[in-house]
Every structure is written in structure tokens, then in C-alpha cells.
Write an enzyme that holds these catalytic residues in place. Structure first.
Site: not given
Length: 389
Positions: A114, A94, A107, A347, A121, A118
Site C-alpha cells: 500500500c 492475505e 476480507c 483485523c 499500519c 498510515c
């Protein structure tokens, strides 16, 4: 079997100059083509009217301008725009545009998935699929830039800032991130100031050093904890690169560009209720940054929950108190406003349920949004979202 064509989209000015020289052309053709591709959003060689007919025919034989496939886009009621883009092999990322007065921030993602996992996340929960190519990274800027009406004044820009804060860890894909950063800054492409191009990292120390050596941009650190014990839990890469090493790398990064005044590192800090948001944590954070000698700005990020996250957002009162403690210690401290949450673009919540959402949205888009251009009404839907770094 026919040879594959060269994708010009992700090539820097230097690489394009070499490409044209290899074709037997003058290297100034590179700047002409860069302007057509990036400033004007053109992907058809026949439309490049200042190139000779023979050169246009040659380019069609050996080259292409190929961006990621746009499978979904949406508008938020607050003006935020979001794109879901499909890469070669089917992976999706995205890209989000956030307007704020005269500032327009894009962004951008650097990887599909990933590997850093984390704990707060959801992108990390999907695992790592692959790095994006330079064309796939700058292609996000290209697609977003094309969504706006053509500029009448080449000095005006709808995208004034780019932040590498989407999916993935940019410093683990630096070989492809660097060419994209060069294009963002190049006056013949997007012409964005070095201070307005920001790379965010979870603390990959060798990557911070390599980035500082290679290019002058801004740096943001996904800090999220004021001590190693807590950061080991929230940001597991801290076990490999603890805070002392990360802060030393930040000092080296700033020292590499001493002529660029007013430099600082943006410290990103997600606010998790009862986990890292107490007054004591605020004092520890202030002491950490003061002791480190790293000039810092602090960006407090209200946590955006996702299913089975195991965390809650800190209260507004506690976020305000946390901010006051940091400001009293002398730090410029902002609280990030949640934007685009009605279109799953807030965010920290990118792509957690993107495959399911894309399947649903494709049916919705077929009825409501033409894929060429963004002209739909703002969405009023309120989906449960997932989290990226």
C-alpha cells in the site's frame, strides 16, 4: 511464440458475453460458464458438461481459469480462516474469512502492499508493489468459496458479505476492483447483496465519486481521527483530501443512490491509547459527523500491535466509555471483536511478516496441511503480527 490464453476468472458477464460472441458462440454461454466457474468452483473446461465437446476443446485452446497460487492456509480456534496467496511476480496477499452466526464475511485485498503509509499500519511500511488484477481480486473469493463443501441449496451461501478491507487502497485500483465487485453481486456468480459488499477507503475523494457513479455498493471510511490535525498524522492522505472534502464526497456517494433506503457510511476508527481515544476525541467525532450531515455508523477497532508500531491498544474501559459517548449522541456504535489473532488474521494485521511466515509455514504445511482443501485442526500458535488498513 504461443499466444497467452485469456483468463476468464476476472471477466464480468458482459465481458464474457463479448468473449463468446468473438468466438462465434451465442452469448448465453457466458452465464453457463460463469456458473461453472464461480458457483461451482470449476476450473476444468472438460468438467463443464452442458457445453458441447467442440466448444470445450476450443476453450482449452484459447482460455484458462487461473486463480492466485495458494501457498498457505490456516484455521483459527474461533472459526476464522486465512489464506496467503501468491500473485504473478511473487507478491503475496492475505485473505481472511470471519464466521459470525449466519454471517460469513470475507476480507479481500486489492493491492500488493500500500502506498498510503498510515502511521499505525504495517502494510504501508512494506511499500507499494502493484495493483491486483480483477482475476486476482475475485480469485480470493473463488478460493475461499471452494474451501467449503458444495452447496445443496443454491440459495445458501457460506460467504454472505465481502469487505474490501485487506491489503491496499481499493479506490486507487478501481479499474480492477469494479469488475470484481460486479462478479460478487452477479446472481450467476456469487449473488451477494449490494448492501453486503463494502469498499473501504482511506478517503480518496475522486475515487469515492467514481465508485458511486459506477456501482451501488456500501462504503466504509477509514476515519481514525476527529480533526484534520490528528488525521494528517495518522492518515497522511488527509493532507491531500482533508475531512471537509472527504465528508462532502460521502454525501455525494449516498445521494447517487437515493432509492436505496437506510443507507449510511461505516466510519472505521482504530483505538490508539492516548492518541485518539480520549473523551474529548469522542465528542469531537460526534460533532464532526453531526455537522457533516453524513448518516453514519461507527465501528471502533481495538488496535492490534505489531513490532515497533509506536502505539498501544486503548483499554477496554476507555473503548467502552468512547462508545457510550457516541451512542449518547445518537450513533449506532459497535466495537469490533478481535478474531483470528491466533493465526495472524486479526483485523488490521495482514501480511506484515508474510514472507517470513510463509517460509516457516511451508515447512509446517508440508507436514500437516494438504494444499488441496482445508482439513487441519485449528492452530494454537500465537505469532506476533503486523498491521494492514
Amino acid at each position: 511464440m504461443a499466444e497467452s490464453k485469456t483468463n476468464l476468472l476476472g471477466m464480468t458477464r458482459e465481458a464474457l458475453e463479448a468473449f463468446f460472441i468473438d468466438l462465434g458462440e451465442k452469448k448465453f454461454r457466458a452465464t453457463q460458464v460463469m456458473q461453472w466457474i464461480h458457483a461451482r468452483g470449476v476450473d476444468d473446461f472438460d468438467a463443464m458438461s452442458d457445453l458441447g465437446k467442440a466448444l470445450r476443446a476450443k476453450l482449452k485452446d484459447v482460455a484458462e481459469i487461473r486463480a492466485p497460487k495458494e501457498v498457505y492456509h490456516d484455521f483459527s480456534k474461533d472459526g476464522t480462516r486465512k489464506w496467503v496467496l501468491e500473485m504473478d511476480g511473487g507478491g503475496k496477499v492475505e485473505t481472511v474469512f470471519i464466521p459470525d452466526g449466519e454471517r460469513g464475511t470475507l476480507c479481500v485485498s486489492s493491492q500488493v502492499g500500500c502506498a498510503l503509509d498510515c502511521s499505525f499500519c504495517s502494510t504501508g511500511k512494506q511499500g507499494f508493489q502493484r495493483d491486483l488484477s480483477a482475476a486476482e481480486i475475485i480469485g480470493q473469493v473463488w478460493i475461499a468459496n471452494k474451501s467449503f463443501p458444495p452447496r445443496t441449496n443454491m440459495g445458501e451461501r457460506n460467504i454472505t458479505n465481502v469487505v474490501m478491507m485487506g491489503m491496499g487502497e481499493p479506490l486507487l485500483n478501481l479499474q480492477n476492483v469494479l469488475p470484481a465487485l460486479e462478479l460478487m453481486k452477479d446472481d450467476f456468480a456469487y449473488g451477494i447483496s449490494r448492501r453486503r459488499v463494502t469498499v473501504s477507503t482511506s478517503g480518496v475523494v475522486p475515487g469515492i465519486d467514481d465508485l458511486g457513479e459506477a456501482i451501488d455498493v456500501s462504503l466504509a471510511l477509514s476515519l481514525h481521527a476527529p480533526n484534520d490535525e490528528l488525521r494528517n498524522e495518522l492518515v497522511p492522505i488527509n493532507r491531500k483530501y482533508p475531512l471537509a472534502e472527504v465528508m462532502a464526497a460521502c454525501r455525494r456517494f449516498l445521494a447517487r443512490h437515493p432509492t436505496n433506503s437506510h443507507r449510511s457510511i461505516t466510519m472505521e476508527y482504530v483505538m490508539l491509547k492516548g492518541v485518539n481515544d480520549t473523551n474529548e476525541h469522542a465528542h469531537q467525532l460526534a460533532n464532526l459527523l453531526l455537522d457533516s450531515g453524513v448518516p453514519s455508523k461507527i465501528n471502533l477497532i481495538p488496535f492490534n500491535p505489531f513490532p515497533h508500531a509506536g502505539y498501544e491498544r486503548s483499554s477496554n474501559n476507555q473503548i467502552r466509555r468512547f462508545q457510550e459517548i457516541l451512542m449518547a449522541a445518537g450513533f449506532v456504535t459497535t466495537v469490533r471483536t478481535t478474531r483470528g489473532d491466533d493465526i495472524d488474521a486479526a483485523c488490521g494485521q495482514l501480511v506484515g511478516q508474510v514472507n517470513d511466515r510463509t517460509r516457516r509455514s511451508e515447512r509446517w504445511r508440508a507436514a500437516r496441511i494438504p494444499v488441496e482443501g482445508i482439513d487441519a485442526e485449528p492452530s494454537s500458535r500465537d505469532h506476533t503480527r503486523s498491521t494492514a488498513r
